[in-house]
Design an enzyme around this catalytic site. Structure first.
Site, PDB file in Angstrom:
ATOM      1  N   GLY A 251      92.469  11.590  61.050  1.00 27.71           N
ATOM      2  CA  GLY A 251      93.596  10.710  60.715  1.00 27.71           C
ATOM      3  C   GLY A 251      94.130   9.779  61.817  1.00 27.71           C
ATOM      4  O   GLY A 251      94.930   9.083  61.421  1.00 27.71           O
ATOM      5  N   PRO A 289      88.139  13.443  63.879  1.00 32.26           N
ATOM      6  CA  PRO A 289      88.288  12.150  63.570  1.00 32.26           C
ATOM      7  C   PRO A 289      87.112  11.362  62.742  1.00 32.26           C
ATOM      8  O   PRO A 289      85.961  11.845  62.861  1.00 32.26           O
ATOM      9  CB  PRO A 289      88.383  11.319  64.820  1.00 32.26           C
ATOM     10  CG  PRO A 289      87.671  12.328  65.730  1.00 32.26           C
ATOM     11  CD  PRO A 289      87.977  13.544  65.272  1.00 32.26           C
ATOM     12  N   GLY A 290      87.426  10.777  61.631  1.00 35.91           N
ATOM     13  CA  GLY A 290      86.454  10.014  60.974  1.00 35.91           C
ATOM     14  C   GLY A 290      86.456   8.501  61.306  1.00 35.91           C
ATOM     15  O   GLY A 290      85.713   7.895  61.886  1.00 35.91           O
ATOM     16  N   ARG A 327      88.149  -0.430  49.431  1.00 34.77           N
ATOM     17  CA  ARG A 327      89.469  -0.050  49.983  1.00 34.77           C
ATOM     18  C   ARG A 327      90.718  -0.776  49.526  1.00 34.77           C
ATOM     19  O   ARG A 327      91.771  -0.215  49.035  1.00 34.77           O
ATOM     20  CB  ARG A 327      89.528   0.055  51.265  1.00 34.77           C
ATOM     21  CG  ARG A 327      88.396   1.317  51.746  1.00 34.77           C
ATOM     22  CD  ARG A 327      88.876   1.453  53.377  1.00 34.77           C
ATOM     23  NE  ARG A 327      89.627   2.030  53.714  1.00 34.77           N
ATOM     24  CZ  ARG A 327      90.658   1.425  54.267  1.00 34.77           C
ATOM     25  NH1 ARG A 327      90.847   0.193  54.473  1.00 34.77           N
ATOM     26  NH2 ARG A 327      92.205   2.083  54.721  1.00 34.77           N
ATOM     27  N   CYS A 369      84.030  -7.846  37.229  1.00 34.13           N
ATOM     28  CA  CYS A 369      85.189  -8.111  36.086  1.00 34.13           C
ATOM     29  C   CYS A 369      86.168  -7.168  35.983  1.00 34.13           C
ATOM     30  O   CYS A 369      86.313  -6.209  35.389  1.00 34.13           O
ATOM     31  CB  CYS A 369      84.264  -8.282  34.474  1.00 34.13           C
ATOM     32  SG  CYS A 369      83.314  -9.605  34.524  1.00 34.13           S
ATOM     33  N   TYR A 398      84.511   4.210  55.614  1.00 36.42           N
ATOM     34  CA  TYR A 398      84.729   4.366  54.037  1.00 36.42           C
ATOM     35  C   TYR A 398      84.446   2.782  53.369  1.00 36.42           C
ATOM     36  O   TYR A 398      85.277   2.415  52.369  1.00 36.42           O
ATOM     37  CB  TYR A 398      86.364   4.764  53.727  1.00 36.42           C
ATOM     38  CG  TYR A 398      86.598   5.894  54.412  1.00 36.42           C
ATOM     39  CD1 TYR A 398      86.279   7.166  53.968  1.00 36.42           C
ATOM     40  CD2 TYR A 398      87.352   5.968  55.574  1.00 36.42           C
ATOM     41  CE1 TYR A 398      86.310   8.388  54.663  1.00 36.42           C
ATOM     42  CE2 TYR A 398      87.650   7.133  56.432  1.00 36.42           C
ATOM     43  CZ  TYR A 398      87.177   8.287  55.730  1.00 36.42           C
ATOM     44  OH  TYR A 398      87.369   9.670  56.368  1.00 36.42           O
TER      45      TYR A 398
HETATM   46  C1  PLP Z   1      88.551  12.754  55.660  1.00 34.46           C
HETATM   47  C2  PLP Z   1      88.836  13.923  56.639  1.00 34.46           C
HETATM   48  C3  PLP Z   1      88.733  13.914  57.841  1.00 34.46           C
HETATM   49  C4  PLP Z   1      88.859  12.251  58.641  1.00 34.46           C
HETATM   50  O1  PLP Z   1      90.058  11.620  58.414  1.00 34.46           O
HETATM   51  P1  PLP Z   1      89.881  10.432  58.981  1.00 34.46           P
HETATM   52  O2  PLP Z   1      91.168   9.638  58.477  1.00 34.46           O
HETATM   53  O3  PLP Z   1      88.871   9.485  58.700  1.00 34.46           O
HETATM   54  O4  PLP Z   1      90.073  10.245  60.590  1.00 34.46           O
HETATM   55  C5  PLP Z   1      89.135  15.129  58.841  1.00 34.46           C
HETATM   56  N1  PLP Z   1      88.999  16.315  58.382  1.00 34.46           N
HETATM   57  C6  PLP Z   1      88.889  16.504  56.851  1.00 34.46           C
HETATM   58  C7  PLP Z   1      88.931  17.826  56.483  1.00 34.46           C
HETATM   59  C8  PLP Z   1      88.727  15.343  55.984  1.00 34.46           C
HETATM   60  O5  PLP Z   1      88.645  15.611  54.917  1.00 34.46           O
END
Ligand code: PLP
Length: 453
Positions: A251, A289-290, A327, A369, A398
Site C-alpha cells: 500500500g 509493496p506492489g 484504473r 463503447c 495495475y
Molecule cells: C495487493 C496487495 C499488496 C500490494 O498492494 P500495493 O498497493 O500494490 O502495494 C500487498 N499485499 C496483499 C495481500 C495484496 O493483496
C-alpha cells in the site's frame, strides 16, 4: 514531508519519476517502431525502486506483490534485486516459479481460494517445502488440512483499520480479508497445532500517503501487539507460537498527480518501526509493496486519432481505452498525461511545436463503447491535434495486469527498457488470439461429433 525531503533522504535515485521525466524522443521512437497503444516498462527504474525499499527497510523482508505487474522481465528484475514474491493466485505462483523464485522466497496469499488453486499450491509445496501460505479464514486452514498440508502457514489478520485511495482498494477494514483482530490470537494458536505457523499478516489497503500515516501506524501497532501476545511464554498457560515475522502488507503510495509530493519512504519506515516495536527476539518485520515497485517505471503510449470540438468540451479520441488501462474507469484514478506532439493539423499542415501550443482543457476518450471509457476529463494538455502521441504516466502498476479483451480488443504489447536497450517482452495480441480458446473448444466439439457418428 516535502518532495525535497524525500529526495534528500535517498541518495540512490529520485523518489518518483514523473511523466515529464521520460525521454520524449525515445518514447516517440518506440511508438513508431511498435505502434500504439504500447506499454513501456523501465527495468532500471524497477531496480531503483526495489533498492530504495530495501534501503529504507534494511531489517525487513521485502516481498513484491506480483499482482501489480506479473511480466516475466519485471519478476526477474525484482528477484535479482533481492525481493521475495507475494502471490495471490495459482497463476501468480506459477509465473513466480518460472521467473526463478524458489520456495523460500514465495508467499501465496489465499483469499477465498478456488479448489484448483489450493490443489496446485499444495502440490508446489511438496517440491518446495519452504513456500508459505497466508490464510485469512479458519475454513481455508481446514481445506489445506484436508489436502494433507501441514507446512508453513501465515495467519492473515483483519486489523479493523483500512487505508486506500478509493473504497475499492481498502482491504484492512473489509470483512472479506483476514481473521477479525479479536479472534486472531486464538485462531493462530489453534492453527499452530496443525501447521508450522511462521507469521502474522495484515494488508490495510493501497495508498499509504502522508495523510494516512495515522491509520498505517495504528494497524502496525496492533500487529506488533499481537506478535508480542502470541510469543509471550507467560501468557496464561497457553503455548507461545514461534512466529518468524510480522508482515504489515503493502500500500505504499505513489504520487499520481503532478503536484503531489512523493512518499517520504524513510519517514514511513521510521513510523512503521516505531509502531511495531518492540518486536520479540527472532521476529522480523516484513512488507509487501506492489505498486511502489513498478508504478512510475511504466508509461502507456497512445496516439490521438480524432479531435472533436463540442459546445462543452474538446474531446480528444485516442487508441488506448479502459481495456488497456482500467484504473480511471474502475477507480476514478488520475493518471498524468503528457502530449509529446508529432501530429498534424486536420488540413495536413504542420502543427506548432509542442512547446508552442497553448494548454487547452480536454477530455481524452478511448475507443470503447462505454461512457466510462475516458482517461481524463477537463485536463489541460498542450492543445492536441490528430496524430499526436500522448504518454499516460505512472501506468506500470495495475495497468497491463488489468487489461482485458472487452470489445474484442487485442491487448497491447509491452517494451522493456533494460540498461539502455529496448525489447518487446509481450507482443501485441492479434485478432486471431481473441478466438484461440473458442476455436480450441469448437475443434473438440467437432471431434466429439465425428466420434459420435
Ligand atoms: C495487493 C496487495 C499488496 C500490494 O498492494 P500495493 O498497493 O500494490 O502495494 C500487498 N499485499 C496483499 C495481500 C495484496 O493483496
Amino acid at each position: 514531508m516535502s518532495d525535497n525531503d524525500a529526495a534528500a533522504e535517498s541518495p540512490l535515485s529520485p523518489s518518483v519519476r514523473r511523466v515529464s521525466d521520460w525521454d520524449a524522443d525515445r518514447l516517440a521512437g518506440l511508438a513508431v517502431e511498435h505502434g500504439t497503444p504500447l506499454y513501456v516498462q523501465d527495468l532500471d527504474r524497477v531496480r531503483e525502486n526495489s533498492e530504495r525499499l530495501r534501503e529504507a527497510f534494511p531489517d525487513a523482508d521485502v516481498r513484491y506483490a506480483v499482482k501489480a505487474h506479473t511480466g516475466r522481465a519485471v519478476l526477474e528484475a525484482v528477484r535479482e534485486a533481492g525481493l521475495d514474491a507475494e502471490c495471490a493466485s495459482a497463476g501468480e505462483v506459477d509465473r513466480a516459479l518460472a521467473a526463478g523464485f524458489g520456495g523460500d522466497r514465495l508467499h501465496y496469499t489465499a483469499v477465498n481460494p478456488p479448489a484448483r488453486d489450493l490443489d496446485y499450491v499444495v502440490g508446489v509445496a511438496e517440491a518446495e517445502p519452504d513456500l508459505t501460505i497466508t490464510v485469512g479464514a479458519v475454513d481455508t486452514l481446514d481445506r489445506l488440512a484436508e489436502r494433507g498440508y501441514d507446512g508453513r502457514v501465515c495467519v492473515r489478520v483483519n486489523p479493523g483499520v483500512g487505508a486506500g485511495h478509493h473504497e475499492k482498494v481498502r482491504t484492512g477494514g473489509a470483512a472479506k480479508f483476514g481473521i477479525p483482530y479479536d479472534r486472531a490470537a486464538e485462531a493462530t494458536r489453534d492453527a499452530a497445532e496443525r501447521f508450522d505457523v511462521v507469521g502474522i499478516h495484515a494488508h490495510a489497503g493501497s495508498g499509504i500517503d502522508p495523510d494516512q500515516l495515522d491509520s498505517h501506524r495504528e494497524m502496525v501497532t496492533r500487529m506488533g501487539g499481537l506478535a508480542r501476545d502470541l510469543t509471550d511464554p507467560d501468557e496464561g498457560g497457553v503455548a507461545p507460537v514461534d512466529i518468524e515475522y510480522v508482515d504489515v502488507g503493502g500500500g505504499f503510495g505513489v504520487p499520481y498527480k503532478e503536484d503531489a509530493p512523493a512518499l517520504d519512504l524513510p519517514a514511513v519506515a521510521e513510523a512503521t518501526r516505531e509502531a511495531v516495536a518492540p518486536l520479540p527476539a527472532g521476529v522480523d518485520l516484513a512488507i509487501e509493496p506492489g505498486r511502489y515497485v513498478v508504478a512510475d517505471a511504466g508509461v502507456l503510449l497512445t496516439r490521438v486519432n480524432t479531435v472533436k470540438p463540442t459546445p462543452d468540451e474538446r474531446v480528444v479520441g485516442v487508441d488506448a481505452g479502459m481495456t488497456d488501462l482500467l484504473r480511471p474507469a474502475m477507480y476514478d484514478a488520475y493518471h498524468p498525461i503528457r502530449n509529446l506532439g508529432g501530429g498534424r493539423e486536420s488540413d495536413g499542415s504542420d502543427a506548432p511545436a509542442i512547446d508552442d501550443r497553448s494548454a487547452t482543457p480536454v477530455t481524452v476518450a478511448g475507443p470503447i463503447c462505454e461512457t466510462g471509457d475516458t482517461l481524463c476529463t477537463d485536463r489541460a494538455l498542450a492543445d492536441p491535434v490528430r496524430g499526436d502521441l500522448l504518454a499516460v504516466g505512472i501506468a506500470g502498476a495495475y495497468g497491463y495486469e488489468m487489461a482485458t479483451q472487452y470489445n474484442s480488443r487485442p491487448r497491447p504489447p509491452e517494451v522493456a527498457l533494460d540498461d539502455g536497450t529496448a525489447a518487446i517482452v509481450r507482443r501485441r495480441e492479434t485478432l486471431d488470439d481473441l478466438t484461440t480458446v473458442e476455436r480450441d473448444a469448437n475443434r473438440n466439439r467437432a471431434d466429439r461429433t465425428e466420434a459420435g457418428r
